[in-house]
Structure formats: structure tokens, C-alpha cells
Design an enzyme around this catalytic site. Structure first.
Site, PDB file in Angstrom:
ATOM      1  N   GLU A 236      12.217   2.703  14.233  1.00  0.00           N
ATOM      2  CA  GLU A 236      11.289   3.724  13.730  1.00  0.00           C
ATOM      3  C   GLU A 236      10.028   3.706  14.589  1.00  0.00           C
ATOM      4  O   GLU A 236       9.938   2.929  15.541  1.00  0.00           O
ATOM      5  CB  GLU A 236      10.957   3.474  12.257  1.00  0.00           C
TER       6      GLU A 236
ATOM      7  N   LEU B 211      11.119   1.318   7.207  1.00  0.00           N
ATOM      8  CA  LEU B 211      10.547   1.766   5.944  1.00  0.00           C
ATOM      9  C   LEU B 211      11.243   3.079   5.580  1.00  0.00           C
ATOM     10  O   LEU B 211      11.363   3.975   6.422  1.00  0.00           O
ATOM     11  CB  LEU B 211       9.041   2.010   6.081  1.00  0.00           C
TER      12      LEU B 211
ATOM     13  N   TYR C 213       0.830  -1.204   0.000  1.00  0.00           N
ATOM     14  CA  TYR C 213       0.000   0.000   0.000  1.00  0.00           C
ATOM     15  C   TYR C 213       0.862   1.249   0.000  1.00  0.00           C
ATOM     16  O   TYR C 213       2.075   1.185   0.224  1.00  0.00           O
ATOM     17  CB  TYR C 213      -0.947  -0.008   1.211  1.00  0.00           C
TER      18      TYR C 213
ATOM     19  N   LYS D 271       6.514  -2.037   1.924  1.00  0.00           N
ATOM     20  CA  LYS D 271       5.342  -1.438   2.584  1.00  0.00           C
ATOM     21  C   LYS D 271       4.131  -2.357   2.423  1.00  0.00           C
ATOM     22  O   LYS D 271       3.254  -2.114   1.585  1.00  0.00           O
ATOM     23  CB  LYS D 271       5.079  -0.038   2.004  1.00  0.00           C
TER      24      LYS D 271
HETATM   25  N1  PLP Z   1       7.603   3.850   8.988  1.00  0.00           N
HETATM   26  C1  PLP Z   1       6.469   3.127   8.990  1.00  0.00           C
HETATM   27  C2  PLP Z   1       6.456   1.809   9.700  1.00  0.00           C
HETATM   28  C3  PLP Z   1       5.309   3.607   8.362  1.00  0.00           C
HETATM   29  O1  PLP Z   1       4.182   2.874   8.371  1.00  0.00           O
HETATM   30  C4  PLP Z   1       5.345   4.884   7.728  1.00  0.00           C
HETATM   31  C5  PLP Z   1       4.161   5.435   7.070  1.00  0.00           C
HETATM   32  O2  PLP Z   1       3.115   4.851   7.047  1.00  0.00           O
HETATM   33  C6  PLP Z   1       6.545   5.602   7.759  1.00  0.00           C
HETATM   34  C7  PLP Z   1       7.660   5.050   8.372  1.00  0.00           C
HETATM   35  C8  PLP Z   1       6.644   6.942   7.113  1.00  0.00           C
HETATM   36  O3  PLP Z   1       6.597   6.841   5.717  1.00  0.00           O
HETATM   37  P1  PLP Z   1       6.109   8.054   4.824  1.00  0.00           P
HETATM   38  O4  PLP Z   1       6.940   9.230   5.204  1.00  0.00           O
HETATM   39  O5  PLP Z   1       6.361   7.602   3.432  1.00  0.00           O
HETATM   40  O6  PLP Z   1       4.671   8.254   5.137  1.00  0.00           O
END
Ligand code: PLP
Length: 284
Positions: free
Chosen positions: A181, A206, A33, A148
Site C-alpha cells: 500500500e 490497512l 486513531y 490503525k
Molecule cells: N493505508 C494506510 C497505511 C493509511 O495510513 C491510510 C489512511 O490513513 C490508508 C491506507 C487509507 O485508509 P482510509 O481510506 O480509511 O483513509
């Protein structure tokens, strides 16, 4: 106004927007997603989100279900049909519907779903002005969280554990005691010497699009950056802390496990990065 969802080529009222019970996203979390911020009706960093989607699909041996340009039209259409000024658009692609068997089904078309919903800009700004509390939780996720996928059970449990402990978010801590994270965001601190620290991007986090754009802001502002893991003890003693994600942009963190960060107010650098962010992001 009723909400409209895109499901496999059709724009449907929510009540009719359905996916089969044997969809592999539902059965195996065999799906990926993306979430994009929408601001003034425009998608923020859409190109980067679609590139990451392509990578996620590639890592699970899938290809894009349609061209990037066609997907882009779908996302815009969902945003427009739901009249989103400020909010988010969500896109999910699963390996499709097949008799329940873990092995890849032969020649099954993917399931493509897109939804959008408004967010409350004033509420988000008020939250950023106040800052949020987070708690540390063990990182018990699988080894490929750089993909993701919708397999987010540990993230769900972590977020709920945070709420149960009176905080707003959870920061995952790996077996070496380093913060990876947040439950749905990337984690950052500013050291007492003023260096920004966020974990290096490998298979254990991620690679957030907001993280990537924030790194551009950090470089443009000539700030010192260290991409490395940091412990909770280092975070407790940090001058500032914050997290980044598409729907929060830069969200100041003012407490970690009950330890006040800095003077207990959103930090100067976090506020500046938040203010500058949209000058560096792409709006389409
Ligand atoms: N880390 C995780 C586990 C996430 O689910 C997300 C966003 O959903 C992020 C980091 C941040 O990613 P982004 O900046 O692309 O929204």
C-alpha cells in the site's frame, strides 16, 4: 478563530489542549486513531471509521472509551466548533497515562483526543486533475499494519523519502516484491486489459474505508476486480494507477519511480471512481 480540541471530556483552545508526558501514546505509540473526511460540514463514512476504530482497539485489548453514539457527538462537536466545511476530523485513543512500563497498566482510563482542520478543496481537486508521482520503498513495517496505530515511523520516513526524490508519496514493496500500500493510502492499478488490481486485505495492509467504498463503486460499475499483490514492474506497465484515502478520495498516480503511467495523465477509470465516490459513501 482559535482552533478547539477535545481532550478527555473537555473542549479546549489549542494552546491548552495537552496530554501528559507519560501518556502511553507518546511513550510507546500505544494508541490508535482514525481520520474522517468532512464535506459540507458532514462526516463521511463515520460509521465505518468508528467500526474500524472499535476493531483496532479490540486488537490491542481495549474497548471503546464511550459509546459509538457519544463518540459521534464529540466528533460533530469538534467539527462544528472549528467551523469545518471541508476538511478532516482526527480522533486518537491511547491506553492512558501510567508510570513507564511496557505491560498494560491496571485500570488506567484511556486518553481521548479529537481535532479537526480545514483542507483546501480547490487545491485537492487541482492535484487530482494533474495526478501525482510516487516512488517504491521497502515495506519495513511490523506485521500488524491492519491495526490503525499511531506507530507510523516507517510511514513518516517513506513519505519524506518520496518528497526527497521529487515525488509526492511512497508505495511500500514487500519482501516478495509486491506492492502492499502507500504511506497513508491504498494502492491500485488498472492492467492493460482493464482489470482493477489492489492488494488483498490481511494483516499486511490497512483495510482503508475509502478502499472499501471504492470497491462498491467498482462493483456497481461492473468493472473487473482482482484483489492481489502486484509488482512494481506490473505497475510501471499499467494503464492507470491511483491511490485511495479519506483525505484524497481517489488520487490518480501518473508516474511511479519516474516511469510514466499510461499517457502520463490521470486515467479514465480513476477519474470516474473519484466522481462517483460520494454517491456511495455515507454522509452523516
Ligand atoms: N493505508 C494506510 C497505511 C493509511 O495510513 C491510510 C489512511 O490513513 C490508508 C491506507 C487509507 O485508509 P482510509 O481510506 O480509511 O483513509
Amino acid at each position: 478563530m482559535s482552533r478547539i480540541a477535545y481532550v478527555n471530556g473537555r473542549y479546549l483552545p489549542f494552546a491548552d489542549a495537552k496530554v501528559h508526558v507519560e501518556d502511553r501514546g507518546y511513550q510507546f505509540a500505544d494508541a490508535v486513531y482514525e481520520v474522517c473526511e468532512v464535506r459540507a460540514g458532514r462526516l463521511i463514512d463515520e460509521r465505518r471509521h468508528l467500526e474500524r476504530l472499535k476493531r483496532s482497539l479490540g486488537e490491542m485489548s481495549m474497548t471503546m472509551p464511550m459509546s459509538q453514539a457519544a463518540l459521534s457527538v464529540v466528533l460533530r462537536e469538534v467539527v462544528a466548533r472549528n467551523r469545518i466545511g471541508y476538511g478532516l476530523v482526527y480522533l486518537q485513543i491511547s491506553r492512558g497515562v501510567a508510570r513507564r512500563d511496557p505491560a498494560f497498566p491496571p485500570q488506567t482510563p484511556p486518553t481521548v483526543v479529537a481535532t479537526a482542520r480545514p483542507l483546501n478543496l480547490a487545491r485537492n481537486e487541482a492535484l487530482a486533475q494533474k495526478g501525482i508521482a510516487v516512488v517504491g520503498v521497502p515495506d519495513n513495517r511490523w506485521g500488524r499494519v491492519d491495526i490503525k496505530t499511531v506507530g507510523l515511523l516507517p510511514n513518516v520516513l517513506a513519505r519524506q523519502a518520496a518528497l526527497d526524490r521529487g515525488a509526492r508519496d511512497a508505495w511500500f514493496v514487500d519482501k516478495e516484491g509486491k506492492v502492499t500500500e502507500a504511506a497513508s493510502a491504498n494502492a491500485w492499478i488498472v492492467t492493460p486489459a482493464g482489470a482493477l488490481v489492489t492488494r488483498h486485505a490481511d494483516h499486511a495492509i490497512l483495510r482503508g474505508i475509502t478502499r472499501t467504498v471504492t470497491l462498491d463503486v467498482v462493483k456497481a460499475q461492473g468493472l473487473t476486480l482482482q484483489e492481489r499483490g502486484f509488482t512494481l514492474a506490473e505497475a510501471y506497465a499499467a494503464r492507470e494507477a491511483f491511490e485511495t484515502s479519506a483525505t484524497q478520495i481517489v488520487m490518480p498516480v501518473i508516474s511511479i519511480d519516474g516511469h510514466r503511467i499510461g499517457d502520463g495523465k490521470p486515467g479514465r477509470i480513476a477519474i470516474a471512481l473519484r466522481r462517483e465516490f460520494h454517491h456511495f459513501a455515507e454522509a452523516t
